[in-house]
Design a protein around this motif. Sequence first.
Motif, mmCIF file in Angstrom:
data_model
loop_
_atom_site.group_PDB
_atom_site.id
_atom_site.type_symbol
_atom_site.label_atom_id
_atom_site.label_comp_id
_atom_site.label_asym_id
_atom_site.label_seq_id
_atom_site.Cartn_x
_atom_site.Cartn_y
_atom_site.Cartn_z
ATOM 1 N N PRO A 1 0.808 -1.240 0.000
ATOM 2 C CA PRO A 1 0.000 0.000 0.000
ATOM 3 C C PRO A 1 0.831 1.276 0.000
ATOM 4 N N ASN A 2 2.134 1.183 -0.235
ATOM 5 C CA ASN A 2 2.959 2.398 -0.269
ATOM 6 C C ASN A 2 2.497 3.320 -1.397
ATOM 7 N N LYS A 3 2.598 4.614 -1.142
ATOM 8 C CA LYS A 3 2.176 5.617 -2.124
ATOM 9 C C LYS A 3 3.398 6.290 -2.735
ATOM 10 N N ILE A 4 3.251 6.723 -3.986
ATOM 11 C CA ILE A 4 4.345 7.389 -4.681
ATOM 12 C C ILE A 4 3.798 8.496 -5.578
ATOM 13 N N GLY A 5 4.501 9.603 -5.598
ATOM 14 C CA GLY A 5 4.212 10.673 -6.546
ATOM 15 C C GLY A 5 5.534 11.201 -7.063
ATOM 16 N N VAL A 6 5.627 11.459 -8.365
ATOM 17 C CA VAL A 6 6.874 11.961 -8.946
ATOM 18 C C VAL A 6 6.583 13.128 -9.880
ATOM 19 N N ASP A 7 7.610 13.924 -10.107
ATOM 20 C CA ASP A 7 7.479 15.028 -11.058
ATOM 21 C C ASP A 7 8.814 15.257 -11.739
ATOM 22 N N LEU A 8 8.739 15.799 -12.946
ATOM 23 C CA LEU A 8 9.914 16.050 -13.778
ATOM 24 C C LEU A 8 9.847 17.488 -14.278
ATOM 25 N N GLU A 9 10.881 18.266 -13.996
ATOM 26 C CA GLU A 9 10.923 19.665 -14.429
ATOM 27 C C GLU A 9 12.309 19.994 -14.974
ATOM 28 N N THR A 10 12.361 21.065 -15.766
ATOM 29 C CA THR A 10 13.651 21.555 -16.257
ATOM 30 C C THR A 10 13.982 22.876 -15.575
ATOM 31 N N ILE A 11 15.268 23.126 -15.392
ATOM 32 C CA ILE A 11 15.699 24.401 -14.805
ATOM 33 C C ILE A 11 16.108 25.346 -15.931
ATOM 34 N N GLY A 12 16.280 26.625 -15.583
ATOM 35 C CA GLY A 12 16.677 27.621 -16.582
ATOM 36 C C GLY A 12 15.548 28.056 -17.483
ATOM 37 N N GLN A 13 14.317 28.141 -16.918
ATOM 38 C CA GLN A 13 13.154 28.487 -17.740
ATOM 39 C C GLN A 13 12.828 29.976 -17.749
ATOM 40 N N ASN A 14 13.599 30.793 -17.009
ATOM 41 C CA ASN A 14 13.367 32.245 -16.940
ATOM 42 C C ASN A 14 11.926 32.567 -16.548
ATOM 43 N N ILE A 15 11.474 31.990 -15.456
ATOM 44 C CA ILE A 15 10.104 32.178 -14.984
ATOM 45 C C ILE A 15 10.002 33.494 -14.211
ATOM 46 N N GLU A 16 8.932 34.251 -14.467
ATOM 47 C CA GLU A 16 8.656 35.476 -13.709
ATOM 48 C C GLU A 16 7.966 35.082 -12.410
ATOM 49 N N TRP A 17 8.777 34.797 -11.386
ATOM 50 C CA TRP A 17 8.220 34.238 -10.160
ATOM 51 C C TRP A 17 7.305 35.201 -9.430
ATOM 52 N N LYS A 18 7.480 36.512 -9.611
ATOM 53 C CA LYS A 18 6.593 37.467 -8.940
ATOM 54 C C LYS A 18 5.139 37.231 -9.332
ATOM 55 N N VAL A 19 4.938 36.744 -10.544
ATOM 56 C CA VAL A 19 3.581 36.477 -11.031
ATOM 57 C C VAL A 19 3.022 35.207 -10.392
ATOM 58 N N PHE A 20 3.894 34.233 -10.120
ATOM 59 C CA PHE A 20 3.436 32.900 -9.707
ATOM 60 C C PHE A 20 3.597 32.606 -8.219
ATOM 61 N N ASP A 21 4.395 33.386 -7.512
ATOM 62 C CA ASP A 21 4.669 33.076 -6.099
ATOM 63 C C ASP A 21 3.389 32.856 -5.293
ATOM 64 N N GLY A 22 2.434 33.756 -5.440
ATOM 65 C CA GLY A 22 1.200 33.672 -4.658
ATOM 66 C C GLY A 22 0.319 32.498 -5.033
ATOM 67 N N ARG A 23 0.509 31.963 -6.233
ATOM 68 C CA ARG A 23 -0.289 30.805 -6.681
ATOM 69 C C ARG A 23 0.276 29.491 -6.177
ATOM 70 N N PHE A 24 1.596 29.443 -5.982
ATOM 71 C CA PHE A 24 2.249 28.175 -5.671
ATOM 72 C C PHE A 24 2.770 28.071 -4.240
ATOM 73 N N PHE A 25 3.103 29.199 -3.616
ATOM 74 C CA PHE A 25 3.825 29.148 -2.349
ATOM 75 C C PHE A 25 3.137 29.969 -1.258
ATOM 76 N N THR A 26 3.085 29.407 -0.055
ATOM 77 C CA THR A 26 2.651 30.159 1.113
ATOM 78 C C THR A 26 3.843 30.948 1.661
ATOM 79 N N LEU A 27 3.583 31.800 2.642
ATOM 80 C CA LEU A 27 4.679 32.539 3.273
ATOM 81 C C LEU A 27 5.672 31.588 3.932
ATOM 82 N N ASN A 28 5.155 30.512 4.538
ATOM 83 C CA ASN A 28 6.037 29.510 5.154
ATOM 84 C C ASN A 28 6.896 28.812 4.098
ATOM 85 N N ASP A 29 6.310 28.522 2.927
ATOM 86 C CA ASP A 29 7.081 27.937 1.825
ATOM 87 C C ASP A 29 8.233 28.862 1.437
#
Length: 204
Positions: free
Chosen positions: A100-128
């Motif tokens: 019954p073990n659970k698993i989740g995986v993800d694959l991403e690339t770095i160097g994407q020049n993301i405008e994090w100011k636009v996305f920070d509030g959608r993906f991350f809490t203040l604690n994050d």
Amino acid sequence: HGQLLSNNDDLILFFGKTYMEMSQLAPFLTESELHYCIKSIQENLNLARAHQRFQIKNLLGYFFLEIKQEEMLGRPYLEGYNLGLSHKVDHYLVAIVRSPNKIGVDLETIGQNIEWKVFDGRFFTLNDLNSIKDYCDFSGQTQDFAKILFFSFKEAICKAKNVPFLHLLYEIVFEEGKFKVFGEKLNLEYHHLGLWIITLCRSH
């Protein structure tokens, strides 16, 4: 055409690149798998899902298995196992653990020049964001790398929990050189391979 990152009783993890045509993969797929993979090719012109199903059978050594799709969220299902799948462009990831073990995986690339100011509030809490700073201070990694890593962790967490992608629902804590999910008994780990980040979330 790939790299076996783990191969033991606890976890099988394979990172690969698509290299076969559908005509080569079709003999190893059941009728329902073939229908699903052809539909995905028509939608995004990508052979990764067919390669993933071939590779699961290859890694387990049983080509007569059938990988089904759950009705609710469409996640892959194989009796006796839990599967973690991810793909990006022509690369893909396969993780296999025994139920019954659970698993989740993800694959991403770095160097994407993301405008994090636009996305920070959608993906991350203040604690994050505080944990991201702590990780950068500890590791010397850039904010861009850390944010892609934390985003990828959240994708893997949602897959392991089998819930929709609600990135603000789970907070990531970085303490004493280790990643944790606040309030959850889950293990987080990652691999950094060139331009690729591979993240895993597993139940204890």
